[in-house]
Scaffold this motif. Sequence first.
Motif, PDB file in Angstrom:
ATOM      1  N   THR A   1      17.559  28.369  44.327  1.00 40.98           N
ATOM      2  CA  THR A   1      16.550  28.816  43.365  1.00 40.98           C
ATOM      3  C   THR A   1      16.201  30.293  43.497  1.00 40.98           C
ATOM      4  O   THR A   1      15.397  30.799  42.722  1.00 40.98           O
ATOM      5  N   THR A   2      16.803  30.998  44.460  1.00 38.10           N
ATOM      6  CA  THR A   2      16.498  32.424  44.614  1.00 38.10           C
ATOM      7  C   THR A   2      17.100  33.213  43.450  1.00 38.10           C
ATOM      8  O   THR A   2      18.131  32.834  42.888  1.00 38.10           O
ATOM      9  N   GLU A   3      16.477  34.332  43.127  1.00 34.81           N
ATOM     10  CA  GLU A   3      16.958  35.145  42.011  1.00 34.81           C
ATOM     11  C   GLU A   3      18.343  35.721  42.298  1.00 34.81           C
ATOM     12  O   GLU A   3      19.171  35.835  41.398  1.00 34.81           O
ATOM     13  N   SER A   4      18.593  36.105  43.549  1.00 29.19           N
ATOM     14  CA  SER A   4      19.901  36.672  43.891  1.00 29.19           C
ATOM     15  C   SER A   4      21.015  35.646  43.693  1.00 29.19           C
ATOM     16  O   SER A   4      22.096  35.977  43.185  1.00 29.19           O
ATOM     17  N   ALA A   5      20.755  34.384  44.073  1.00 37.12           N
ATOM     18  CA  ALA A   5      21.752  33.331  43.894  1.00 37.12           C
ATOM     19  C   ALA A   5      21.938  33.005  42.418  1.00 37.12           C
ATOM     20  O   ALA A   5      23.070  32.880  41.935  1.00 37.12           O
ATOM     21  N   LYS A   6      20.836  32.858  41.697  1.00 38.74           N
ATOM     22  CA  LYS A   6      20.929  32.504  40.275  1.00 38.74           C
ATOM     23  C   LYS A   6      21.640  33.585  39.479  1.00 38.74           C
ATOM     24  O   LYS A   6      22.430  33.284  38.571  1.00 38.74           O
ATOM     25  N   SER A   7      21.393  34.845  39.818  1.00 36.97           N
ATOM     26  CA  SER A   7      22.044  35.949  39.124  1.00 36.97           C
ATOM     27  C   SER A   7      23.548  35.921  39.363  1.00 36.97           C
ATOM     28  O   SER A   7      24.348  36.091  38.424  1.00 36.97           O
ATOM     29  N   PHE A   8      23.959  35.690  40.614  1.00 37.54           N
ATOM     30  CA  PHE A   8      25.378  35.641  40.923  1.00 37.54           C
ATOM     31  C   PHE A   8      26.044  34.462  40.231  1.00 37.54           C
ATOM     32  O   PHE A   8      27.137  34.597  39.658  1.00 37.54           O
ATOM     33  N   VAL A   9      25.417  33.294  40.268  1.00 33.69           N
ATOM     34  CA  VAL A   9      25.972  32.101  39.626  1.00 33.69           C
ATOM     35  C   VAL A   9      26.182  32.347  38.136  1.00 33.69           C
ATOM     36  O   VAL A   9      27.229  31.994  37.567  1.00 33.69           O
ATOM     37  N   LYS A  10      25.214  32.968  37.490  1.00 31.77           N
ATOM     38  CA  LYS A  10      25.308  33.247  36.052  1.00 31.77           C
ATOM     39  C   LYS A  10      26.476  34.178  35.751  1.00 31.77           C
ATOM     40  O   LYS A  10      27.259  33.936  34.814  1.00 31.77           O
ATOM     41  N   ARG A  11      26.605  35.250  36.538  1.00 33.61           N
ATOM     42  CA  ARG A  11      27.692  36.214  36.302  1.00 33.61           C
ATOM     43  C   ARG A  11      29.054  35.603  36.612  1.00 33.61           C
ATOM     44  O   ARG A  11      30.022  35.811  35.873  1.00 33.61           O
ATOM     45  N   TYR A  12      29.135  34.826  37.680  1.00 36.70           N
ATOM     46  CA  TYR A  12      30.399  34.191  38.048  1.00 36.70           C
ATOM     47  C   TYR A  12      30.809  33.169  36.985  1.00 36.70           C
ATOM     48  O   TYR A  12      31.971  33.099  36.584  1.00 36.70           O
ATOM     49  N   ASN A  13      29.829  32.388  36.550  1.00 34.57           N
ATOM     50  CA  ASN A  13      30.100  31.363  35.542  1.00 34.57           C
ATOM     51  C   ASN A  13      30.595  31.989  34.247  1.00 34.57           C
ATOM     52  O   ASN A  13      31.519  31.476  33.589  1.00 34.57           O
ATOM     53  N   LYS A  14      30.020  33.112  33.876  1.00 32.47           N
ATOM     54  CA  LYS A  14      30.440  33.806  32.651  1.00 32.47           C
ATOM     55  C   LYS A  14      31.890  34.257  32.753  1.00 32.47           C
ATOM     56  O   LYS A  14      32.649  34.184  31.771  1.00 32.47           O
ATOM     57  N   GLU A  15      32.285  34.715  33.929  1.00 29.52           N
ATOM     58  CA  GLU A  15      33.639  35.238  34.119  1.00 29.52           C
ATOM     59  C   GLU A  15      34.675  34.143  34.331  1.00 29.52           C
ATOM     60  O   GLU A  15      35.808  34.244  33.872  1.00 29.52           O
ATOM     61  N   HIS A  16      34.285  33.061  35.038  1.00 29.80           N
ATOM     62  CA  HIS A  16      35.250  32.041  35.433  1.00 29.80           C
ATOM     63  C   HIS A  16      35.079  30.702  34.716  1.00 29.80           C
ATOM     64  O   HIS A  16      35.946  29.824  34.850  1.00 29.80           O
TER      65      HIS A  16
ATOM     66  N   ALA B   1      30.727  33.287  46.945  1.00 26.89           N
ATOM     67  CA  ALA B   1      29.478  34.045  47.078  1.00 26.89           C
ATOM     68  C   ALA B   1      29.422  34.815  48.397  1.00 26.89           C
ATOM     69  O   ALA B   1      29.015  35.987  48.439  1.00 26.89           O
ATOM     70  N   PHE B   2      29.818  34.164  49.491  1.00 25.17           N
ATOM     71  CA  PHE B   2      29.805  34.844  50.784  1.00 25.17           C
ATOM     72  C   PHE B   2      30.810  35.996  50.810  1.00 25.17           C
ATOM     73  O   PHE B   2      30.525  37.085  51.331  1.00 25.17           O
ATOM     74  N   MET B   3      32.002  35.762  50.271  1.00 24.51           N
ATOM     75  CA  MET B   3      33.022  36.808  50.265  1.00 24.51           C
ATOM     76  C   MET B   3      32.597  37.987  49.388  1.00 24.51           C
ATOM     77  O   MET B   3      32.816  39.151  49.740  1.00 24.51           O
ATOM     78  N   TYR B   4      31.987  37.676  48.255  1.00 25.11           N
ATOM     79  CA  TYR B   4      31.479  38.711  47.348  1.00 25.11           C
ATOM     80  C   TYR B   4      30.484  39.611  48.081  1.00 25.11           C
ATOM     81  O   TYR B   4      30.600  40.840  48.071  1.00 25.11           O
ATOM     82  N   GLY B   5      29.514  39.006  48.739  1.00 23.29           N
ATOM     83  CA  GLY B   5      28.512  39.784  49.462  1.00 23.29           C
ATOM     84  C   GLY B   5      29.098  40.515  50.654  1.00 23.29           C
ATOM     85  O   GLY B   5      28.700  41.644  50.970  1.00 23.29           O
ATOM     86  N   ALA B   6      30.088  39.893  51.318  1.00 18.41           N
ATOM     87  CA  ALA B   6      30.690  40.516  52.498  1.00 18.41           C
ATOM     88  C   ALA B   6      31.455  41.784  52.135  1.00 18.41           C
ATOM     89  O   ALA B   6      31.393  42.781  52.866  1.00 18.41           O
ATOM     90  N   LEU B   7      32.182  41.764  51.011  1.00 15.07           N
ATOM     91  CA  LEU B   7      32.911  42.972  50.616  1.00 15.07           C
ATOM     92  C   LEU B   7      31.947  44.078  50.206  1.00 15.07           C
ATOM     93  O   LEU B   7      32.139  45.249  50.567  1.00 15.07           O
ATOM     94  N   HIS B   8      30.886  43.731  49.480  1.00 14.47           N
ATOM     95  CA  HIS B   8      29.875  44.740  49.150  1.00 14.47           C
ATOM     96  C   HIS B   8      29.246  45.301  50.427  1.00 14.47           C
ATOM     97  O   HIS B   8      29.003  46.514  50.535  1.00 14.47           O
ATOM     98  N   GLY B   9      28.988  44.433  51.410  1.00 13.00           N
ATOM     99  CA  GLY B   9      28.414  44.890  52.670  1.00 13.00           C
ATOM    100  C   GLY B   9      29.374  45.787  53.438  1.00 13.00           C
ATOM    101  O   GLY B   9      28.957  46.782  54.045  1.00 13.00           O
TER     102      GLY B   9
END
Length: 388
Positions: free
Chosen positions: A285-300, A309-317
């Motif tokens: 229910t966090t905004e960061s998770a919901k935002s990522f889910v929405k963008r990923y769902n739109k693309e895939h 999600a973990f890999m996405y954040g790890a590469l940005h980090g």
Amino acid sequence: MKMLKTLGYLAAASTLGATISLSAQADEVNIGFTGPLSGGAALYGENTLSGLRMAAEEINANGGFEVDGEKHTINLVALDDRYSPSQAATNAKRLKQESNVPAVFVPHSGGIFALMSFNEQSEFLVMAYSSVPSITEKGNELTLRIPPTFDGYVNAFTELAYDEYGKKLAMGGATHEYAKIWSDMIKDKWNSLGGEVVADNPMDYNKSADFYTGVSRLIAADPDVMFIGGASEPTGLVARQARELGYQGPFILMDQAKLDEVAEVSGGMESLEGSIGVVPLSAYTTESAKSFVKRYNKEHGKNPGSEAAFMYGALHGLVNAMTIAGTTEDVHAIRKAMDKGLATLDNSKNPYEVDGVNDKGGFLTDPTVAIVKDGKIEEREISEIIKK
């Protein structure tokens, strides 16, 4: 900047590779990936790779990232290892020699341990997507473990199942190294609670789609609970075939298998009634998770798994750490900057809101527990489950 998304598969007797060229700039930074892109775990491998792709495309679309006053872009070089530790090692050596990668992402423990035998000498970071606790207990200075360790999952899943369902456990996990470690810990914990392991029949989730014989042996022992788990797709097949053979009890799912992905194969969430696993990112229910889910769902066109999600954040980090360290090549300086790189990451790029890195190289984030009730996923607090 226009993104190039074409996968160039390189066929050879021992490996199948894919190079994702995201920019033709001379100042590209090559980032390596070795994982299963074919075989029974291919969906799992693609899920992990999709998160890296998404992060790389975003970074490049925004003009890249700045390091010591110069702009850089990401070139993701991905090779198929078919879940083989020896092939993962071969791939990593190739990635270092041919592409001079400062980091290699690898999503299975066998491959991770294989890379850890030489990564310090070859000077590249192992970005380990595995929750095996010993990965960060070995003192490897250039290894980072991305998801939380699974010992918290093992204790919580086992105690919850034991308290709610009964004392007889049948073991039907996968045969790869990660699953073996999980299985041993589950058995030890179950026995310590006073339960009985009535059947133990591991199965090769990566090479088979017919689990009827193996599952029949588990059901014949009349268990109260069944432990299963590998990659989500074959785990779903195991669950579906168990239901077809008449098993009506709950499952304990190893953390590699995601409830929502398993349900797509097993026959819907109702087919997993009573089952225990990790909370899918789509249920956060966090905004960061919901935002990522929405963008990923739109693309895939589908919800992401935790791997993406973990890999996405790890590469940005990792990219943020390079900016902080002022280098794309000095892996020791980049490793030192990873804690700040993750801690200062914008939440839109950090779906799990990872707080940083501990002194052993593990990402700082909490494990989660879910149970399926009336066809819906309910989150449970680990602190309320584990006995003091």
